[in-house]
Enzyme design. Structure first.
Site, PDB file in Angstrom:
ATOM      1  NE  ARG A 273      51.583  81.453  94.027  1.00 26.72           N
ATOM      2  CZ  ARG A 273      51.022  80.510  94.792  1.00 26.72           C
ATOM      3  NH1 ARG A 273      49.593  80.290  94.687  1.00 26.72           N
ATOM      4  NH2 ARG A 273      51.473  79.972  95.948  1.00 26.72           N
ATOM      5  CG  HIS A 277      47.965  83.786  96.680  1.00 24.63           C
ATOM      6  ND1 HIS A 277      47.351  83.323  95.502  1.00 24.63           N
ATOM      7  CD2 HIS A 277      47.264  84.580  97.200  1.00 24.63           C
ATOM      8  CE1 HIS A 277      45.938  83.972  95.587  1.00 24.63           C
ATOM      9  NE2 HIS A 277      45.976  84.780  96.713  1.00 24.63           N
ATOM     10  CE1 TYR A 286      51.420  77.259  98.189  1.00 26.56           C
ATOM     11  CE2 TYR A 286      51.366  78.448 100.312  1.00 26.56           C
ATOM     12  CZ  TYR A 286      51.364  78.334  98.982  1.00 26.56           C
ATOM     13  OH  TYR A 286      51.390  79.543  98.192  1.00 26.56           O
TER      14      TYR A 286
END
Lengths: 379, 495
Positions: A273, A277, A286
Site C-alpha cells: 500500500r 490506510h 509506522y
C-alpha cells in the site's frame, strides 16, 4: 514454488511467487508452481494496451478521490495506490456471471466490472449508505467490517453450487477480496473452513499490502499467508501482486478451477500500500521511508509501460493519450461528485422495511410536518 | 458566482475539530493549478498536504504557518478567473468583510445554514461550503424573516458594554455602591477582563448556555466567547459569573495598573502540552500523592558504570547512571510488587502487575512525553540499555508511536540532567509510583567514619497513597537507594 528462470523473481519474498512481468518490464513466458500448475497469459497487443489504460485510469481516479477528501468533499477515502495491478488483473479475469465481494478498497475491481466509478462515492461523501443492487452489477456492496464479506461470499458460493451452476466450463464462480489483516479474523478462517469442506466455487483473493493499518505482516502470521490454505485443504498460490499479468493468469485459472466444481483457491497477492490506510491515517508513524522507496521500484504501472515501450507495442503518443483520457475521466468524476445532491432528511425512513410499517409511516409523516415548519422549506 | 473563492479548512480525518498550519507551499500572487499541493496541515491524526480545490491565483492567506485553525475557517482565498483583469471593488469589500461576521440574514450566525465569518454558510464540518437558501423555524412572536429579528434591542445596560476599549479602568464600575441592590446585569459589565468586541449581532451561544447566562444574570453580549466561531461557552459564562461575585464581595479598592497586555505572550494550549496538562490534572486530583526523599552515596554506582563501559559487551553502547537507576527500580519492584500496580476505582480493584513497562520521562521539542520500555523486567542489562537508548532517540526525533506511551506501569523522571537536586513528581495516570532522580554531585559525606568527597544524589519517590502505604513506599525507596549505594552487593544478595 519454483520459478523457471533464476533472475526472475529476484525481488520475491522467501518462498517465491508467480511473476510473469518483472519490475524491469521483462516478460516471463510461463511459471510452473511446485503444485505442477503452469501459469501464463496470451494477450493480444490491444489487450496489453487496454490493461495499461485500466491501471492508469484507476490510479488517476484514486488520486482525484484523495484530493477531494483533502478538499473536504469526501468524509474519508481508502486509497488503492500501489495495488492497481492486483485489482485490475483479478478484476479483468472475472467473467460476466462471476460474483465479486469487495472490501472498501476495491475501486479497481469495481472499475473493471464496467461500473460507473462514481457508485461508491455516495458512501465516502456521506450522502447515501453505500447501497446498490449487488445482483445488477455482480459486485457486492463495499464491506467495512474486516473480513465479514468472506463469509457472505462463501454462503453465496455454496448457493451457486446448490443452484447447480458449477461443474462445467461456463459455470459461475465467486471471488472474495480481503487484506492481510483480515486473515487474522475469525470470519475469514470460518470462511476457509466452510468453503473447503463444502468445496465451494470461490477464490479467496488476499491483497497482502504488508500492513493491517499500522500492524506489520509479522504480527499476522508466522508462515507466508498463501500456505494457510494447506491447513484448510485447498490450494494456495502467491503471486507478485504488482504484476498485472500474474494477477490475471492465476485468478483466471483459480476461477475456472472453481467454476468446474473443483473447489476454492487462496491467492495471496504480494503487494504494498503506497499510501495511507485511509485518509485518516499517517503511515509515516509506522513505516520507514526506505521501505516505501524500495516498493516504488516495483511499481505496477511503470513495469507495464516499460514492457509496452520495449516491445514497441505503444509509443509516447499512446501514453500521453492514456494520461489525458484518464485526466478527463477524473475531472468528470470530480464534477459529478461535487454535484451529488445532499440527501433529504426524510429519506432516513426509506429502506427500513421493504413494505413499510404503520408506525414507521406515522413517524415519517410527523417528521415531514416538522421539516415543513421550517421557513423556506420545500417539503 | 464570485470569482474569488475561499477555501475552508476541512475535517481531514473523521471528526477532527482543528488543525495546525505547518507550512504554506504557495504565497499570495502565485498561480496554482487544480490539485496542486498548497499547504501542509497537521491534525491530531496526521500531517497532510492539501491540494488546491481550484486553479487560479492566491489572493489571500488567512492563517499563517504555526497557527491553529478550526475546521470550517477559511485559510486561503483563490481568484479563480485571474485572466478577467483587476478585481472589481465589491470583491475587495467582501474580503474586508471577512474580518467581521455579518450580522444580517435570517439565520443566526454560526447556526447550520446561517452565515459564518467570511461570508460562508456554516455547514456540518467536512462537507464543503454550500450556499443553500437559509431556512429556520419561524420564531414565535417575531416577524419571520425580519432582518432586525436577530439584533438585540438596546438594553438598559447597553452603554456599559458599548465602549470597545478593553483597558477601561476597573475602578469606575467597582466604585459603585455594593451591587446588592443593583440589577445583576449592571454588575456583570464591570469586570475589566471582559473585552467586549464590537459585535454587530447577537452573541453566539448554545441554548443551554443562554439559559445558564440568564440564570446567573450574565449578559452574553459583554463576553468574548472562547468556543467555536467565537461562541460563548458554559465556562465563559461561569467565569464571568465568578468574576462578578468576586468583584461584589471584595472590591479591590486601589488596584494598581499591574497588567500590561503588550508585555504578555499568549501561547495556545494544544498538542502535547494540552495532553500533559490534562494528564497532570487528572492524576494530581484523583490519586493522593505522597513524596519521600532519600539522599544516597552513589560513588560505587558510578564506578560500576565505568567498569561496565570497559567490558566488551558494552563497548559500543552509550550508558548513563539512568541505566543503573532503572535496574535498581526493576529489582526493587521484584521485591515489592505492590508498587507496580493500578487503582481501578470503577471495579474497586487494585491490579498488581507481574510485568514492568518502565516509563522514562523525556523532554522533547513538542513537550513532555513518557514512553516506556515494555516488559523491562525480563531484559538483560544490555537489552535494557539498548531499549532505553532507542526510547530516547525516538522521542527526541518526535517519532514516538502512541503504543510506546501506552500501558506504562512505573516511571522514572531524570530531572538530574537539568542540574536540579530533586522534585516531587506527579504520577502518570494509572501508575502507582514514580521516581525522580536528581543531579549527582561531589559532596562532603561521612564515609567509613570520615568525611570524604563522595558522589551523592537525591531520590524522590511519589506514590499513590491509596495503594502504597508509607511503609511500603519507604522500603521500596530504601531498596533503590541500597542498590545504588552498592550495586554489585545488592545484585549478589537479591538475585
Amino acid at each position: 514454488m519454483a520459478n523457471g528462470e533464476s533472475e526472475v523473481g529476484a525481488d520475491a519474498p522467501a518462498g517465491g511467487f508467480v511473476q510473469l512481468l518483472t519490475p524491469d518490464g521483462e516478460r516471463v513466458d510461463s511459471v510452473t508452481t511446485d503444485g505442477g500448475v503452469t501459469y501464463s497469459v496470451d494477450f493480444t497487443d490491444d489487450e496489453y494496451r487496454e490493461l495499461y489504460r485500466d491501471l492508469v485510469t484507476v490510479r488517476r481516479l484514486d488520486a482525484e478521490a484523495t484530493a477531494l477528501q483533502r478538499q473536504g468533499e469526501l468524509g474519508i477515502w481508502a486509497s488503492l495506490l500501489g495495488q492497481e495491478a492486483a485489482q485490475v488483473g483479478s478484476g479483468r479475469a472475472l467473467r460476466p456471471q462471476d460474483m465479486a465481494f469487495p472490501t472498501y478498497r476495491e475501486h479497481g475491481v469495481l472499475y473493471t466490472r464496467g461500473i460507473d466509478p462514481i457508485m461508491p462515492f455516495g458512501l465516502f461523501r456521506g450522502v447515501d449508505q453505500g447501497g446498490w443492487d449487488p445482483n445488477e452489477f455482480k459486485f457486492n456492496t463495499y464491506t467495512i467490517v474486516i473480513g465479514a464479506q468472506t463469509l457472505h461470499a462463501t454462503g453465496y458460493a455454496m448457493g451457486v453450487t446448490m443452484d447447480g451452476k458449477t461443474g462445467n466450463p461456463d459455470g459461475e464462480a465467486v471471488i472474495a477480496y480481503f487484506g492481510d489483516g483480515a486473515t487474522s479474523q475469525g470470519d475469514v478462517n470460518e470462511a476457509f473452513v466452510w468453503s473447503g469442506v463444502f468445496n465451494a466455487p470461490i477464490v479467496f483473493f488476499c491483497q497482502n499490502n504488508q500492513y493491517a493499518i499500522s500492524e506489520p505482516l509479522e504480527r499476522q502470521t508466522r508462515i507466508p499467508l498463501y500456505r494457510r490454505a494447506d491447513g484448510y485443504g485447498f490450494p494456495g498460490v502467491r503471486i507478485d501482486g504488482n504484476d498485472v499479468l500474474a494477477s490475471y493468469a492465476v485468478t483466471r485459472a483459480a476461477l475456472d478451477h472453481a467454476r468446474n466444481g473443483e473447489g476454492p483457491t487462496l491467492i495471496e497477492a504480494y503487494t504494498y500500500r503506497m499510501g495511507a490506510h485511509t485518509s485518516s491515517d499517517d503511515p509515516t508513524r509506522y513505516r520507514i521511508a526506505s521501505e516505501v522507496e524500495s516498493w516504488k521500484a516495483k511499481d505496477p504501472i511503470s513495469r507495464l509501460r516499460t514492457f509496452l515501450a520495449k516491445q514497441q507495442l505503444a509509443d509516447d503518443t499512446f501514453f500521453a493519450e492514456v494520461d489525458e483520457t484518464a485526466r478527463t475521466v477524473a475531472l468528470d468524476l470530480r464534477e459529478r461528485v461535487l454535484a451529488m445532491p445532499d440527501p433529504q432528511p426524510v429519506t432516513m425512513f426509506d429502506n427500513v422495511y421493504p413494505e413499510g410499517s404503520p408506525e414507521l409511516d406515522a413517524q415519517r409523516a410527523a417528521f415531514a410536518r416538522y421539516q415543513a415548519s421550517f421557513e423556506g422549506s420545500a417539503h | 458566482m464570485s470569482r474569488i473563492k475561499e477555501f475552508n479548512l476541512p475535517d481531514l480525518g473523521e471528526g477532527l475539530t482543528e488543525g495546525e498550519i505547518l507550512s504554506w507551499l504557495v504565497k499570495v500572487g502565485d498561480t496554482i493549478e487544480l490539485n496542486q499541493p498548497i499547504v501542509e496541515v497537521e491534525t491530531a491524526k496526521a500531517a497532510v498536504e492539501i491540494p488546491a480545490k481550484w486553479a487560479g491565483v492566491v489572493t489571500r492567506i488567512f492563517a499563517e504557518a504555526g497557527t491553529t485553525v478550526e475546521v470550517g475557517a477559511p485559510i486561503v482565498a483563490i481568484d479563480t478567473d485571474p485572466s478577467a483583469g483587476a478585481l472589481p471593488e465589491p470583491s475587495a469589500d467582501s474580503l474586508a468583510a471577512v474580518e467581521v461576521a455579518p450580522a444580517e440574514g435570517a439565520v443566526e450566525p454560526g447556526m447550520i445554514g446561517g452565515p459564518a465569518p467570511g461570508g460562508r454558510t456554516a455547514v456540518l464540518v467536512g462537507y464543503g461550503p454550500k450556499t443553500t437558501s437559509a431556512k429556520r423555524r419561524p420564531r414565535m412572536g417575531t416577524p419571520a424573516g425580519s432582518p432586525t429579528a436577530t439584533t438585540p434591542a438596546p438594553s438598559p445596560t447597553a452603554p456599559v458594554s458599548a465602549p470597545p476599549a478593553a483597558s477601561a479602568p476597573p475602578t469606575a464600575p467597582v466604585s459603585a455602591p455594593p451591587a446588592v441592590s443593583a440589577p445583576p446585569t449592571a454588575s456583570v459589565s464591570a469586570p475589566p477582563a471582559v473585552s467586549a468586541p464590537p459585535t454587530a449581532g447577537r452573541a453566539l451561544a448554545k441554548p443551554p448556555v443562554r439559559k445558564l447566562a440568564r440564570d446567573l444574570g450574565v449578559d452574553l453580549g459583554t463576553l468574548t466567547g472562547t468556543g467555536p466561531l467565537g461562541s460563548v461557552t458554559r465556562d465563559d459564562v461561569q467565569r464571568a459569573a465568578a468574576r462578578t461575585e468576586a468583584v461584589v464581595v471584595a472590591p479591590p479598592t486601589a488596584a494598581p495598573a499591574a497588567f500590561d497586555a503588550a508585555r504578555e505572550q499568549r501561547i495556545p494550549v494544544k498538542g502535547v502540552r494540552k495532553l500533559t496538562a490534562e494528564n497532570m490534572v487528572a492524576s494530581a486530583f484523583s490519586a493522593p500523592h505522597v513524596t519521600e526523599f532519600l539522599t544516597v552515596d552513589v560513588t560505587r554506582t558510578m564506578k560500576a558504570l565505568e567498569r561496565l563501559k570497559g567490558r566488551p559487551e558494552f563497548r559500543d553502547l552509550r550508558i548513563s547512571p539512568l541505566l543503573l537507576v532503572a535496574k535498581a527500580v526493576l529489582l526493587a519492584i521484584k521485591r515489592h510488587p505492590m508498587i507496580n500496580s493500578t487503582w481501578l476505582g470503577a471495579t474497586n480493584e487494585i491490579v498488581v502487575k507481574d510485568y514492568v513497562n518502565l516509563g522514562i520521562a523525556a523532554a522533547t521539542e513538542r513537550g513532555l512525553i513518557v514512553p516506556n520500555v515494555k516488559d523491562a523486567g525480563r531484559l538483560t542489562l544490555r537489552e535494557l540499555a539498548e531499549a532505553l537508548n532507542a526510547l530516547v532517540q525516538t522521542a527526541k526525533s518526535g517519532r514516538t508511536p502512541p503504543s510506546d506511551m501506552a500501558a506504562g506501569t512505573f516511571s522514572i523522571t531524570n530531572v538530574g540532567v537539568f542540574g536540579v537536586d530533586t522534585g516531587t513528581p506527579i504520577l502518570p495516570p494509572g501508575e502507582s509510583a514514580i521516581l525522580a532522580f536528581g543531579a549527582i554531585r561531589p559532596t562532603p559525606w561521612v564515609h567509613k567514619d570520615k568525611i570524604k568527597v563522595r558522589q551523592v544524589t537525591t531520590l524522590a519517590l511519589s506514590f499513590d497513597h491509596r495503594i502504597v502505604d508509607g511503609e511500603l513506599g519507604s522500603k521500596f525507596l530504601r531498596d533503590v537507594g541500597a542498590f545504588l549505594a552498592d550495586p554489585e552487593g545488592a545484585l549478589l544478595a537479591w538475585t
